[in-house]
Design a protein around this motif. Structure first.
Motif, mmCIF file in Angstrom:
data_model
loop_
_atom_site.group_PDB
_atom_site.id
_atom_site.type_symbol
_atom_site.label_atom_id
_atom_site.label_comp_id
_atom_site.label_asym_id
_atom_site.label_seq_id
_atom_site.Cartn_x
_atom_site.Cartn_y
_atom_site.Cartn_z
ATOM 1 N N MET A 122 0.822 -1.215 0.000
ATOM 2 C CA MET A 122 0.000 0.000 0.000
ATOM 3 C C MET A 122 0.858 1.268 0.000
ATOM 4 N N SER A 123 2.054 1.197 0.569
ATOM 5 C CA SER A 123 2.940 2.369 0.611
ATOM 6 C C SER A 123 3.908 2.389 -0.574
ATOM 7 N N ASP A 124 3.613 1.586 -1.591
ATOM 8 C CA ASP A 124 4.408 1.505 -2.827
ATOM 9 C C ASP A 124 5.824 0.977 -2.630
ATOM 10 N N THR A 125 6.040 0.243 -1.551
ATOM 11 C CA THR A 125 7.282 -0.494 -1.371
ATOM 12 C C THR A 125 7.162 -1.765 -2.204
ATOM 13 N N PRO A 126 8.214 -2.145 -2.931
ATOM 14 C CA PRO A 126 8.131 -3.427 -3.637
ATOM 15 C C PRO A 126 7.812 -4.561 -2.654
ATOM 16 N N SER A 127 6.880 -5.406 -3.023
ATOM 17 C CA SER A 127 6.438 -6.491 -2.139
ATOM 18 C C SER A 127 7.586 -7.399 -1.727
ATOM 19 N N ASP A 128 8.477 -7.699 -2.665
ATOM 20 C CA ASP A 128 9.596 -8.578 -2.320
ATOM 21 C C ASP A 128 10.526 -7.922 -1.302
ATOM 22 N N GLU A 129 10.704 -6.616 -1.406
ATOM 23 C CA GLU A 129 11.528 -5.882 -0.439
ATOM 24 C C GLU A 129 10.882 -5.916 0.952
ATOM 25 N N TYR A 130 9.555 -5.725 1.001
ATOM 26 C CA TYR A 130 8.816 -5.778 2.268
ATOM 27 C C TYR A 130 9.023 -7.135 2.942
ATOM 28 N N ILE A 131 8.895 -8.216 2.183
ATOM 29 C CA ILE A 131 9.040 -9.574 2.730
ATOM 30 C C ILE A 131 10.491 -9.842 3.112
ATOM 31 N N ARG A 132 11.417 -9.395 2.288
ATOM 32 C CA ARG A 132 12.837 -9.593 2.576
ATOM 33 C C ARG A 132 13.203 -8.960 3.925
ATOM 34 N N GLU A 133 12.721 -7.738 4.158
ATOM 35 C CA GLU A 133 13.008 -7.046 5.419
ATOM 36 C C GLU A 133 12.295 -7.706 6.602
ATOM 37 N N LEU A 134 11.068 -8.145 6.393
ATOM 38 C CA LEU A 134 10.282 -8.755 7.459
ATOM 39 C C LEU A 134 10.933 -10.018 8.012
ATOM 40 N N PHE A 135 11.577 -10.791 7.119
ATOM 41 C CA PHE A 135 12.131 -12.089 7.529
ATOM 42 C C PHE A 135 13.655 -12.181 7.401
ATOM 43 N N ASP A 136 14.331 -11.055 7.228
ATOM 44 C CA ASP A 136 15.798 -11.044 7.119
ATOM 45 C C ASP A 136 16.302 -11.966 6.002
ATOM 46 N N ILE A 137 15.661 -11.914 4.862
ATOM 47 C CA ILE A 137 16.047 -12.741 3.719
ATOM 48 C C ILE A 137 17.239 -12.085 3.023
ATOM 49 N N PRO A 138 18.274 -12.857 2.726
ATOM 50 C CA PRO A 138 19.449 -12.290 2.055
ATOM 51 C C PRO A 138 19.104 -11.650 0.712
ATOM 52 N N MET A 139 19.830 -10.605 0.368
ATOM 53 C CA MET A 139 19.565 -9.822 -0.846
ATOM 54 C C MET A 139 19.644 -10.643 -2.132
ATOM 55 N N GLN A 140 20.498 -11.678 -2.184
ATOM 56 C CA GLN A 140 20.646 -12.418 -3.433
ATOM 57 C C GLN A 140 19.430 -13.283 -3.750
ATOM 58 N N LEU A 141 18.557 -13.492 -2.768
ATOM 59 C CA LEU A 141 17.362 -14.303 -3.014
ATOM 60 C C LEU A 141 16.203 -13.418 -3.468
ATOM 61 N N GLN A 142 15.526 -13.862 -4.491
ATOM 62 C CA GLN A 142 14.342 -13.180 -4.997
ATOM 63 C C GLN A 142 13.101 -13.859 -4.431
ATOM 64 N N VAL A 143 12.064 -13.083 -4.175
ATOM 65 C CA VAL A 143 10.798 -13.622 -3.676
ATOM 66 C C VAL A 143 9.832 -13.703 -4.854
ATOM 67 N N LEU A 144 9.373 -14.899 -5.156
ATOM 68 C CA LEU A 144 8.432 -15.097 -6.254
ATOM 69 C C LEU A 144 6.991 -14.981 -5.784
ATOM 70 N N SER A 145 6.662 -15.739 -4.724
ATOM 71 C CA SER A 145 5.272 -15.848 -4.317
ATOM 72 C C SER A 145 5.178 -16.282 -2.864
ATOM 73 N N VAL A 146 3.960 -16.251 -2.370
ATOM 74 C CA VAL A 146 3.629 -16.833 -1.074
ATOM 75 C C VAL A 146 2.477 -17.789 -1.338
ATOM 76 N N ILE A 147 2.599 -19.003 -0.836
ATOM 77 C CA ILE A 147 1.508 -19.966 -0.948
ATOM 78 C C ILE A 147 0.872 -20.078 0.439
ATOM 79 N N ALA A 148 -0.386 -19.636 0.543
ATOM 80 C CA ALA A 148 -1.145 -19.722 1.792
ATOM 81 C C ALA A 148 -1.817 -21.092 1.842
ATOM 82 N N ILE A 149 -1.697 -21.769 2.988
ATOM 83 C CA ILE A 149 -2.191 -23.147 3.118
ATOM 84 C C ILE A 149 -2.970 -23.296 4.421
#
Length: 182
Positions: free
Chosen positions: A123-150
């Motif tokens: 909603m604040s125009d932050t790239p979604s992958d950047e938001y998730i990367r920061e939320l979970f301390d994901i290393p920069m070299q990894l790209q976020v494709l999707s989230v599968i809710a189960i």
């Protein structure tokens, strides 16, 4: 399920889940299926982050402007990641892994929904992958494709209606441009 065709017909996106958690055996079965997912040249560029904590699921549900709030109600979210330096077809390999998750989930009688992350924004125009990367301390070299809710389905959806199959999208022998005009 023992019939793959029935599995394909029955698999529908689930956006409402019960509060029932998944069993460790269900999670293990899902993870085994995703780790058996094919990838180009067996590069396996994907990695998977499993989230079950309700507070973190709620935060994750804000990863997009719309269509992601359903994550807050799921029992398990799998963040599908990949290293583009490992494979130039990381998007394809990770997409295949994502559908393997969804098919295994359906086979277990559970529900799932793919939440697109790549090329999306919060909603604040932050790239979604950047938001998730920061939320979970994901290393920069990894790209976020999707989230599968189960989770366990809170409602059943009717199976896919075969009467709605778009046979005009099938071309035999050569592409039929006349079909595009219809």
């Amino acid at each position: 399920m023992t019939d793959f065709q029935q599995l394909i017909i029955s698999r529908r996106s689930t956006r409402k889940f019960t509060d029932e958690p998944l069993s460790p055996e269900q999670v293990e079965t899902i993870m085994k299926a995703v780790l058996m997912s094919p990838s180009s040249k067996s590069a396996n560029p994907w990695q998977f982050l499993l989230i079950e904590d309700k507070e973190m699921l709620d935060k994750l549900s804000y990863c997009k402007k719309s269509s992601s709030r359903l994550i807050a109600g799921c029992a398990l979210a799998i963040v599908v990641l990949a290293d583009p330096l490992t494979s130039d077809v990381w998007i394809e390999d990770s997409s295949i892994a994502s559908i393997m998750v969804q098919l295994q989930v359906e086979d277990l009688g559970l529900g799932s929904c793919w939440v697109q992350v790549r090329e999306r924004y919060t909603m604040s125009d932050t790239p979604s992958d950047e938001y998730i990367r920061e939320l979970f301390d994901i290393p920069m070299q990894l790209q976020v494709l999707s989230v599968i809710a189960i989770g366990h389905k809170a409602q059943e959806r009717p199976p896919f209606d075969e009467e709605k199959l778009q046979w005009e999208k099938i071309h035999i022998g050569k592409f039929n441009i006349d079909q595009l005009a219809e």
